[in-house]
Write a protein that holds these residues in place. Structure first.
Motif, mmCIF file in Angstrom:
data_model
loop_
_atom_site.group_PDB
_atom_site.id
_atom_site.type_symbol
_atom_site.label_atom_id
_atom_site.label_comp_id
_atom_site.label_asym_id
_atom_site.label_seq_id
_atom_site.Cartn_x
_atom_site.Cartn_y
_atom_site.Cartn_z
ATOM 1 N N HIS A 30 83.875 28.810 -34.780
ATOM 2 C CA HIS A 30 82.896 27.923 -35.549
ATOM 3 C C HIS A 30 82.425 28.234 -36.634
ATOM 4 C CE1 HIS A 30 79.517 24.899 -34.043
ATOM 5 N NE2 HIS A 30 79.569 24.813 -35.249
ATOM 6 N N ARG A 163 83.916 23.501 -28.505
ATOM 7 C CA ARG A 163 83.587 24.034 -29.979
ATOM 8 C C ARG A 163 84.843 24.269 -30.611
ATOM 9 N NH1 ARG A 163 78.510 28.220 -29.261
ATOM 10 N NH2 ARG A 163 77.501 27.260 -27.549
ATOM 11 N N VAL A 184 78.178 19.632 -33.032
ATOM 12 C CA VAL A 184 79.306 20.344 -32.027
ATOM 13 C C VAL A 184 78.348 21.100 -30.922
ATOM 14 C CG1 VAL A 184 80.966 22.099 -31.782
ATOM 15 C CG2 VAL A 184 80.948 20.532 -33.749
ATOM 16 N N ALA A 188 79.634 19.811 -27.464
ATOM 17 C CA ALA A 188 80.384 20.693 -26.387
ATOM 18 C C ALA A 188 79.711 20.902 -25.172
ATOM 19 C CB ALA A 188 80.908 21.838 -27.123
#
Length: 436
Positions: A30, A163, A184, A188
């Motif tokens: 991420h 993610r 996100v 998620a």
């Protein structure tokens, strides 16, 4: 030692470890994709969002998960349905969420101006992310209490996998807004909850009500310790923005560096679910030799982890944060040395904190974290460069917490007495490390 600890893990916890590993990997992916996709200032805003979300989210809602798991496990062993516990846990999580959201809304303008370059949308993402963690941790408490560890691990795995997939999509499509990378953190975990909702929904139902007193016993101290521990490990990124709002490069670089140096914390999380039950069992039976022996071995394991991570971080850290996260070249080998030393001390504090919990000394643990935060604040006021101030705060705060816990443990001159509140069965709830 590791084999000994893992032998204490309840059946199915391997699934939790797998989900936790995927969730940890998702954190790196991420931030790496965001670092390569966002401008320096936007990555700084995402870094602060990330830090606030996990400081408050884990600090407030992990204790709710642990208490839900404890009470559900107790009722399940007696043949009672977990529905009333879920109702109480959901109500408590909602109350905490409403309280923190009210504060965020009241400070919406200053928050947006100070931390998010005036972008109100990032404040909305912050609220949504906290709501998602409230739902996730409450449902995980039910899954853990029922010892449905494969389902628990599945929720972590779905969260982490999504993610990775979502940020990869954002990177491939050229998205350059921190709002989408922050969103996100909402999508998620909520999908992870939905995928694993079946056993939680089956838990809904009547049964003997749960008294609020039983649910809230010790919860205030757990929340206090949890929040303060997250402050120690996470506040540095926020402090950069507070101390020098114009330094947008250091905030993002510091988060990237912290993600690297805290890899040993993820390894410790895989041991934590077995360490606390082992210590609690020794305390409950009054076996002082077993208690002290397990504590020493656990400290040895985390020391080895911390030193190994420290060597790698000091040698490769500056190159890795630039290569993996496209972070600005503002941190050197000395910065990583401070961060690695702080993480080692934080690992000691985590182990010693488990020992205090096993002895039912929740208040002592909270006091130690409070003393550490006070030391962190004092160190952060040192008249040195901004980066060094926050590094000193993390290091000195962690050392003071560990030293205070060690001193409090040594004040117990007699062997661990039989306990009736923190039993091995009550201590099965897995934990997720900071910044997951």
């Amino acid at each position: 030692m590791i084999r000994r600890l893992l032998s204490l893990v309840p059946p199915g916890t391997v699934a939790v470890g797998a989900g936790l590993a995927l969730l940890g990997l998702a954190s790196y992916v991420h931030l790496a994709v965001a670092g390569h996709s966002l401008a320096v200032a936007d990555y700084g805003s995402l870094s602060v969002l990330w830090t606030i979300v996990f400081t408050l989210g884990i600090g407030l809602f992990m204790p709710v998960e642990q208490e839900v798991a404890r009470l559900v496990a107790g009722r399940h062993s007696q043949g009672h349905t977990p529905g009333p516990v879920l109702a109480r846990g959901a109500a408590l999580a909602l109350g905490l969420l409403v309280a923190i959201v009210a504060l965020i809304i009241a400070a919406r303008g200053p928050l947006a101006d100070r931390f998010f370059a005036g972008d109100d949308t990032m404040v909305a993402v912050l609220i949504g992310s906290l709501a998602a963690l409230a739902v996730a941790h409450t449902t995980r408490g039910v899954l853990s209490g029922l010892q449905l560890f494969p389902w628990y691990g599945t929720q972590l795995g779905v969260d982490g996998g999504l993610r990775i997939a979502l940020v990869a999509l954002l990177g491939l499509t050229g998205v350059t807004s921190p709002v989408w990378f922050g969103a996100v953190l909402i999508v998620a975990p909520l999908i992870g909850v939905a995928v694993t909702a079946a056993p939680v929904l089956r838990a809904i139902g009547g049964g003997v009500p749960v008294a609020w007193a039983a649910f809230l016993r010790g919860l205030g101290l757990l929340i206090t310790s949890s929040l303060l521990s997250q402050v120690v490990v996470n506040i540095g990124v926020i402090n950069v923005k507070v101390l020098d709002p114009s330094d947008v490069a250091t905030a993002g670089a510091l988060l990237s560096a912290l993600v690297l140096v805290r890899i040993p914390l993820f390894v410790f999380a895989s041991l934590q679910a077995s360490l606390l039950p082992g210590l609690a069992t020794s305390a409950a039976t009054g076996d002082r030799a077993a208690f002290n022996g397990l504590l020493r071995r656990a400290l040895g394991v985390v020391t080895a982890l911390g030193l190994t991570g420290a060597v790698l971080a000091v040698l490769l850290g500056p190159w890795l944060v630039q290569t993996l996260f496209d972070a600005p070249d503002v941190l050197g080998h000395g910065d990583f040395a401070w961060l690695a030393a702080a993480t080692l001390a934080y690992l000691w504090a985590m182990v010693l904190g488990q020992a205090l919990l096993a002895l039912d000394r929740h208040r002592a643990q909270a006091v130690a974290w409070a003393v550490g935060v006070a030391a962190l604040v004092a160190a952060t006021l040192a008249p040195v460069a901004t980066a060094l101030r926050v590094e000193l705060g993390y290091a000195i705060g962690s050392v003071v917490v560990a030293a205070t816990m060690a001193a409090l443990l040594r004040t117990r001159t007699s062997g661990p007495a039989p306990m009736h509140t923190t039993t091995a069965r009550e201590a099965v709830a897995p934990g997720v490390p900071a910044g997951s």
